[in-house]
Design a protein around this motif. Structure first.
Motif, PDB file in Angstrom:
ATOM      1  N   VAL A  63       0.856  -1.179   0.000  1.00 55.25           N
ATOM      2  CA  VAL A  63       0.000   0.000   0.000  1.00 55.25           C
ATOM      3  C   VAL A  63       0.895   1.232   0.000  1.00 55.25           C
ATOM      4  O   VAL A  63       1.870   1.316   0.760  1.00 55.25           O
ATOM      5  CB  VAL A  63      -0.941  -0.008   1.227  1.00 55.25           C
ATOM      6  N   LEU A  64       0.565   2.175  -0.872  1.00 52.16           N
ATOM      7  CA  LEU A  64       1.298   3.428  -0.975  1.00 52.16           C
ATOM      8  C   LEU A  64       0.393   4.569  -0.541  1.00 52.16           C
ATOM      9  O   LEU A  64      -0.766   4.653  -0.969  1.00 52.16           O
ATOM     10  CB  LEU A  64       1.751   3.678  -2.415  1.00 52.16           C
ATOM     11  N   LEU A  65       0.921   5.438   0.310  1.00 53.57           N
ATOM     12  CA  LEU A  65       0.215   6.646   0.723  1.00 53.57           C
ATOM     13  C   LEU A  65       1.000   7.812   0.165  1.00 53.57           C
ATOM     14  O   LEU A  65       2.159   8.020   0.534  1.00 53.57           O
ATOM     15  CB  LEU A  65       0.113   6.732   2.252  1.00 53.57           C
ATOM     16  N   ASN A  66       0.397   8.522  -0.771  1.00 53.27           N
ATOM     17  CA  ASN A  66       1.072   9.622  -1.468  1.00 53.27           C
ATOM     18  C   ASN A  66       2.418   9.171  -2.036  1.00 53.27           C
ATOM     19  O   ASN A  66       3.415   9.865  -1.950  1.00 53.27           O
ATOM     20  CB  ASN A  66       1.245  10.829  -0.550  1.00 53.27           C
ATOM     21  N   GLY A  67       2.426   7.971  -2.600  1.00 54.04           N
ATOM     22  CA  GLY A  67       3.620   7.453  -3.258  1.00 54.04           C
ATOM     23  C   GLY A  67       4.632   6.787  -2.354  1.00 54.04           C
ATOM     24  O   GLY A  67       5.630   6.250  -2.833  1.00 54.04           O
ATOM     25  N   GLU A  68       4.408   6.791  -1.043  1.00 48.64           N
ATOM     26  CA  GLU A  68       5.338   6.170  -0.094  1.00 48.64           C
ATOM     27  C   GLU A  68       4.727   4.912   0.482  1.00 48.64           C
ATOM     28  O   GLU A  68       3.569   4.894   0.881  1.00 48.64           O
ATOM     29  CB  GLU A  68       5.670   7.139   1.048  1.00 48.64           C
ATOM     30  N   ARG A  69       5.545   3.861   0.535  1.00 50.08           N
ATOM     31  CA  ARG A  69       5.076   2.578   1.053  1.00 50.08           C
ATOM     32  C   ARG A  69       4.693   2.700   2.531  1.00 50.08           C
ATOM     33  O   ARG A  69       5.412   3.294   3.323  1.00 50.08           O
ATOM     34  CB  ARG A  69       6.168   1.535   0.882  1.00 50.08           C
ATOM     35  N   ARG A  70       3.548   2.114   2.870  1.00 46.29           N
ATOM     36  CA  ARG A  70       3.067   2.096   4.257  1.00 46.29           C
ATOM     37  C   ARG A  70       2.809   0.663   4.666  1.00 46.29           C
ATOM     38  O   ARG A  70       2.124  -0.080   3.968  1.00 46.29           O
ATOM     39  CB  ARG A  70       1.779   2.905   4.412  1.00 46.29           C
ATOM     40  N   GLY A  71       3.342   0.269   5.786  1.00 49.00           N
ATOM     41  CA  GLY A  71       3.066  -1.059   6.309  1.00 49.00           C
ATOM     42  C   GLY A  71       3.870  -2.150   5.633  1.00 49.00           C
ATOM     43  O   GLY A  71       4.905  -1.921   5.030  1.00 49.00           O
ATOM     44  N   THR A  72       3.339  -3.332   5.714  1.00 48.17           N
ATOM     45  CA  THR A  72       4.018  -4.538   5.284  1.00 48.17           C
ATOM     46  C   THR A  72       3.666  -4.888   3.844  1.00 48.17           C
ATOM     47  O   THR A  72       2.776  -4.292   3.245  1.00 48.17           O
ATOM     48  CB  THR A  72       3.630  -5.706   6.220  1.00 48.17           C
ATOM     49  N   ALA A  73       4.350  -5.875   3.318  1.00 45.41           N
ATOM     50  CA  ALA A  73       4.001  -6.434   2.016  1.00 45.41           C
ATOM     51  C   ALA A  73       2.969  -7.537   2.240  1.00 45.41           C
ATOM     52  O   ALA A  73       3.023  -8.259   3.233  1.00 45.41           O
ATOM     53  CB  ALA A  73       5.248  -7.000   1.345  1.00 45.41           C
ATOM     54  N   PHE A  74       2.012  -7.630   1.326  1.00 49.29           N
ATOM     55  CA  PHE A  74       0.940  -8.611   1.440  1.00 49.29           C
ATOM     56  C   PHE A  74       1.099  -9.689   0.382  1.00 49.29           C
ATOM     57  O   PHE A  74       1.499  -9.402  -0.743  1.00 49.29           O
ATOM     58  CB  PHE A  74      -0.419  -7.921   1.287  1.00 49.29           C
ATOM     59  N   SER A  75       0.746 -10.907   0.753  1.00 52.95           N
ATOM     60  CA  SER A  75       0.874 -12.018  -0.186  1.00 52.95           C
ATOM     61  C   SER A  75      -0.324 -12.126  -1.121  1.00 52.95           C
ATOM     62  O   SER A  75      -0.289 -12.895  -2.076  1.00 52.95           O
ATOM     63  CB  SER A  75       1.091 -13.336   0.556  1.00 52.95           C
ATOM     64  N   SER A  76      -1.376 -11.340  -0.870  1.00 58.75           N
ATOM     65  CA  SER A  76      -2.521 -11.331  -1.786  1.00 58.75           C
ATOM     66  C   SER A  76      -2.991  -9.899  -2.017  1.00 58.75           C
ATOM     67  O   SER A  76      -2.863  -9.033  -1.145  1.00 58.75           O
ATOM     68  CB  SER A  76      -3.678 -12.174  -1.241  1.00 58.75           C
ATOM     69  N   ARG A  77      -3.542  -9.686  -3.192  1.00 59.47           N
ATOM     70  CA  ARG A  77      -4.075  -8.361  -3.517  1.00 59.47           C
ATOM     71  C   ARG A  77      -5.260  -8.030  -2.606  1.00 59.47           C
ATOM     72  O   ARG A  77      -5.455  -6.881  -2.218  1.00 59.47           O
ATOM     73  CB  ARG A  77      -4.494  -8.310  -4.984  1.00 59.47           C
ATOM     74  N   GLU A  78      -6.048  -9.051  -2.251  1.00 60.17           N
ATOM     75  CA  GLU A  78      -7.205  -8.825  -1.391  1.00 60.17           C
ATOM     76  C   GLU A  78      -6.783  -8.252  -0.036  1.00 60.17           C
ATOM     77  O   GLU A  78      -7.440  -7.349   0.492  1.00 60.17           O
ATOM     78  CB  GLU A  78      -7.994 -10.129  -1.200  1.00 60.17           C
ATOM     79  N   GLU A  79      -5.688  -8.782   0.534  1.00 58.70           N
ATOM     80  CA  GLU A  79      -5.186  -8.249   1.811  1.00 58.70           C
ATOM     81  C   GLU A  79      -4.761  -6.796   1.651  1.00 58.70           C
ATOM     82  O   GLU A  79      -5.048  -5.953   2.512  1.00 58.70           O
ATOM     83  CB  GLU A  79      -3.997  -9.072   2.301  1.00 58.70           C
ATOM     84  N   ALA A  80      -4.099  -6.499   0.546  1.00 57.31           N
ATOM     85  CA  ALA A  80      -3.676  -5.119   0.294  1.00 57.31           C
ATOM     86  C   ALA A  80      -4.884  -4.204   0.118  1.00 57.31           C
ATOM     87  O   ALA A  80      -4.887  -3.065   0.597  1.00 57.31           O
ATOM     88  CB  ALA A  80      -2.764  -5.065  -0.930  1.00 57.31           C
ATOM     89  N   GLN A  81      -5.930  -4.690  -0.529  1.00 61.11           N
ATOM     90  CA  GLN A  81      -7.141  -3.887  -0.705  1.00 61.11           C
ATOM     91  C   GLN A  81      -7.814  -3.597   0.635  1.00 61.11           C
ATOM     92  O   GLN A  81      -8.334  -2.500   0.844  1.00 61.11           O
ATOM     93  CB  GLN A  81      -8.105  -4.593  -1.653  1.00 61.11           C
ATOM     94  N   GLU A  82      -7.799  -4.572   1.544  1.00 60.94           N
ATOM     95  CA  GLU A  82      -8.361  -4.347   2.883  1.00 60.94           C
ATOM     96  C   GLU A  82      -7.566  -3.275   3.622  1.00 60.94           C
ATOM     97  O   GLU A  82      -8.145  -2.416   4.294  1.00 60.94           O
ATOM     98  CB  GLU A  82      -8.359  -5.645   3.678  1.00 60.94           C
ATOM     99  N   CYS A  83      -6.247  -3.335   3.509  1.00 62.12           N
ATOM    100  CA  CYS A  83      -5.396  -2.333   4.151  1.00 62.12           C
ATOM    101  C   CYS A  83      -5.647  -0.950   3.538  1.00 62.12           C
ATOM    102  O   CYS A  83      -5.740   0.045   4.248  1.00 62.12           O
ATOM    103  CB  CYS A  83      -3.930  -2.731   4.022  1.00 62.12           C
ATOM    104  N   ARG A  84      -5.781  -0.895   2.215  1.00 62.19           N
ATOM    105  CA  ARG A  84      -6.059   0.369   1.532  1.00 62.19           C
ATOM    106  C   ARG A  84      -7.378   0.953   2.035  1.00 62.19           C
ATOM    107  O   ARG A  84      -7.479   2.150   2.307  1.00 62.19           O
ATOM    108  CB  ARG A  84      -6.117   0.156   0.025  1.00 62.19           C
ATOM    109  N   ALA A  85      -8.398   0.103   2.160  1.00 64.22           N
ATOM    110  CA  ALA A  85      -9.700   0.563   2.651  1.00 64.22           C
ATOM    111  C   ALA A  85      -9.583   1.121   4.067  1.00 64.22           C
ATOM    112  O   ALA A  85     -10.204   2.135   4.399  1.00 64.22           O
ATOM    113  CB  ALA A  85     -10.711  -0.575   2.598  1.00 64.22           C
ATOM    114  N   ALA A  86      -8.772   0.478   4.903  1.00 65.94           N
ATOM    115  CA  ALA A  86      -8.572   0.969   6.274  1.00 65.94           C
ATOM    116  C   ALA A  86      -7.888   2.330   6.268  1.00 65.94           C
ATOM    117  O   ALA A  86      -8.262   3.224   7.036  1.00 65.94           O
ATOM    118  CB  ALA A  86      -7.760  -0.039   7.080  1.00 65.94           C
ATOM    119  N   TRP A  87      -6.884   2.501   5.392  1.00 70.39           N
ATOM    120  CA  TRP A  87      -6.214   3.802   5.284  1.00 70.39           C
ATOM    121  C   TRP A  87      -7.206   4.872   4.843  1.00 70.39           C
ATOM    122  O   TRP A  87      -7.230   5.977   5.391  1.00 70.39           O
ATOM    123  CB  TRP A  87      -5.046   3.735   4.301  1.00 70.39           C
ATOM    124  N   LEU A  88      -8.020   4.554   3.839  1.00 73.13           N
ATOM    125  CA  LEU A  88      -8.995   5.538   3.357  1.00 73.13           C
ATOM    126  C   LEU A  88      -9.991   5.909   4.439  1.00 73.13           C
ATOM    127  O   LEU A  88     -10.326   7.086   4.595  1.00 73.13           O
ATOM    128  CB  LEU A  88      -9.716   4.990   2.121  1.00 73.13           C
TER     129      LEU A  88
END
Length: 67
Positions: free
Chosen positions: A30-55
């Motif tokens: 997940v990138l916030l204003n172009g900078e990586r935030r948090g960990t790397a995810f092994s699935s896109r779905e996990e990354a989408q959940e993290c993105r939703a939490a950031w939003l």
């Protein structure tokens, strides 16, 4: 200023060693204003959940006049 939250894919040597050791050759971050935030995810779905939490967090922090 409105923040931008994106998902990026990392392939090959960009994948963290812990995921590569598990046989993963791709991960998502997940990138916030172009900078990586948090960990790397092994699935896109996990990354989408993290993105939703950031939003959700960013929307909660906005002043009421901007909602």
């Amino acid at each position: 200023m409105q923040s931008k939250v994106d998902i990026a894919v990392m392939i090959g040597s960009g994948v963290p060693a812990n995921l590569r050791s598990m046989g993963r050759k791709v991960c998502w971050v997940v990138l916030l204003n172009g900078e990586r935030r948090g960990t790397a995810f092994s699935s896109r779905e996990e990354a989408q959940e993290c993105r939703a939490a950031w939003l959700a967090q960013l929307n909660a922090e906005r002043p009421d006049s901007l909602h």
